[in-house]
Design an enzyme around this catalytic site. Structure first.
Site, short mmCIF file in Angstrom:
data_model
loop_
_atom_site.label_atom_id
_atom_site.label_comp_id
_atom_site.label_asym_id
_atom_site.label_seq_id
_atom_site.Cartn_x
_atom_site.Cartn_y
_atom_site.Cartn_z
N LYS A 43 6.14 0.23 -10.22
CA LYS A 43 7.23 0.16 -9.23
C LYS A 43 8.57 0.18 -9.93
O LYS A 43 8.81 -0.62 -10.84
CB LYS A 43 7.13 -1.14 -8.44
CG LYS A 43 6.14 -1.12 -7.32
CD LYS A 43 5.87 -2.53 -6.80
CE LYS A 43 7.09 -3.20 -6.21
NZ LYS A 43 6.80 -4.61 -5.88
N LYS A 68 5.90 -9.38 -11.78
CA LYS A 68 7.35 -9.22 -11.94
C LYS A 68 7.92 -10.45 -12.60
O LYS A 68 7.20 -11.41 -12.89
CB LYS A 68 8.04 -8.91 -10.62
CG LYS A 68 7.92 -9.96 -9.57
CD LYS A 68 8.83 -9.67 -8.38
CE LYS A 68 8.57 -8.34 -7.71
NZ LYS A 68 9.15 -8.21 -6.39
O1 LIG Z 1 7.57 -6.91 -3.81
C1 LIG Z 1 7.70 -7.94 -3.17
C2 LIG Z 1 8.82 -8.89 -3.41
O2 LIG Z 1 8.60 -9.68 -4.50
C3 LIG Z 1 9.11 -9.69 -2.20
O3 LIG Z 1 9.62 -10.96 -2.50
P1 LIG Z 1 10.17 -11.85 -1.31
O4 LIG Z 1 9.14 -11.85 -0.23
O5 LIG Z 1 10.39 -13.22 -1.88
O6 LIG Z 1 11.45 -11.21 -0.88
#
Ligand SMILES: O=C[C@H](O)COP(=O)(O)O
Length: 251
Positions: free
Chosen positions: A87, A29
């Site tokens: 996703k 991402k």
């Molecule tokens: O898909 C998972 C997310 O990137 C979760 O990120 P985070 O744990 O920093 O909220």
């Protein structure tokens, strides 16, 4: 429970590769473009090449608007680039009907190209802050669109957690609805190791994490640390074992 870790680019993906035995899915991402911000196709390709072949690569398509054609084409781009988990963050969908329309386009675009790809319809635990579909609507949106999993993350990364917005008993209902529909249930949103007991208890299938495995717990300034991934995994496995043992005793 499967552990999905979200690196922000190739360097962090290499750190994930060092901890590959402790994680199940590498999720590409671009956090500076949003909670499910999409990264460049060449970054997905490089990360696919950098992580062990037996680890699926997931890619986020973005916190998407209600533009089904645009989103379907973007999802195909992620699949062509080597992601097998796709996703989609249904940020701009204000009704379940809009969300189903977007996800149907994604499912068709992705599965026409690669029938074994895994499509994840993601909503937001803090949907009330951004005006998108209710978290508990996601399992049905995923089912009606032919997606493979329903997910929740947090849209606004301000330190509030999944359970601050959707308490554990409501997350349990989310998981139940996903399972009743024959789908996997994925949960994320500043999840910490203190949340793993509840996540195991409610039978979450996939836990998504970034901040908790970054230096200083900082998803923006910190970088993913292989030893934190290993420690998180150990804690996760401990809870899964405990809940499995408790279930045997109760039965
Ligand atoms: O898909 C998972 C997310 O990137 C979760 O990120 P985070 O744990 O920093 O909220």
């Amino acid at each position: 429970m499967l552990l999905l870790i979200s690196p922000d680019g190739v360097d962090e993906a290499l750190d994930c590769a060092k901890a590959a035995e402790h994680l199940d899915i590498v999720d590409v991402k671009k956090p500076d473009e949003g909670s499910l911000g999409a990264n460049y196709p060449w970054v997905i390709r490089e990360i696919r090449a950098a992580v062990p072949a037996d680890k699926p690569v997931s890619a986020t398509v973005g916190d998407v608007p209600y533009k089904p054609g645009t989103v379907a084409q973007a999802a195909l781009g992620a699949a062509v680039s080597g992601a097998t988990y796709i996703k989609v963050g249904l940020y701009g969908c204000g009704t379940p009907e809009q969300a189903v329309e977007v996800m149907r386009g994604v499912v068709r675009a992705v599965k026409d190209h690669r029938p074994d790809a895994f499509v994840v319809a993601s909503g937001y635990a803090d949907a009330h802050r951004i005006g998108c579909v209710n978290p508990l609507a996601l399992p049905d949106i995923a089912r009606r669109s032919g997606s493979d999993a329903a997910m929740l993350d947090t849209a606004i990364k301000d330190g509030t957690r999944l359970f601050d917005h959707v308490p554990p008993d409501v997350c349990a209902e989310f998981v139940r609805r996903a399972h009743d529909a024959g789908l996997l249930a994925a949960l994320a949103g500043s999840v910490g190791s203190g949340d793993l007991g509840e996540l195991a208890r409610i039978q979450t299938d996939i836990v998504g994490v970034r901040g908790a495995v970054c230096e200083g717990g900082d998803r923006n300034a910190g970088r993913i640390q292989p030893h934190l991934v290993a420690a998180f995994r150990a804690e996760m496995d401990r809870h899964v074992r405990e809940h499995a043992a408790a279930a045997v005793v109760q039965s």
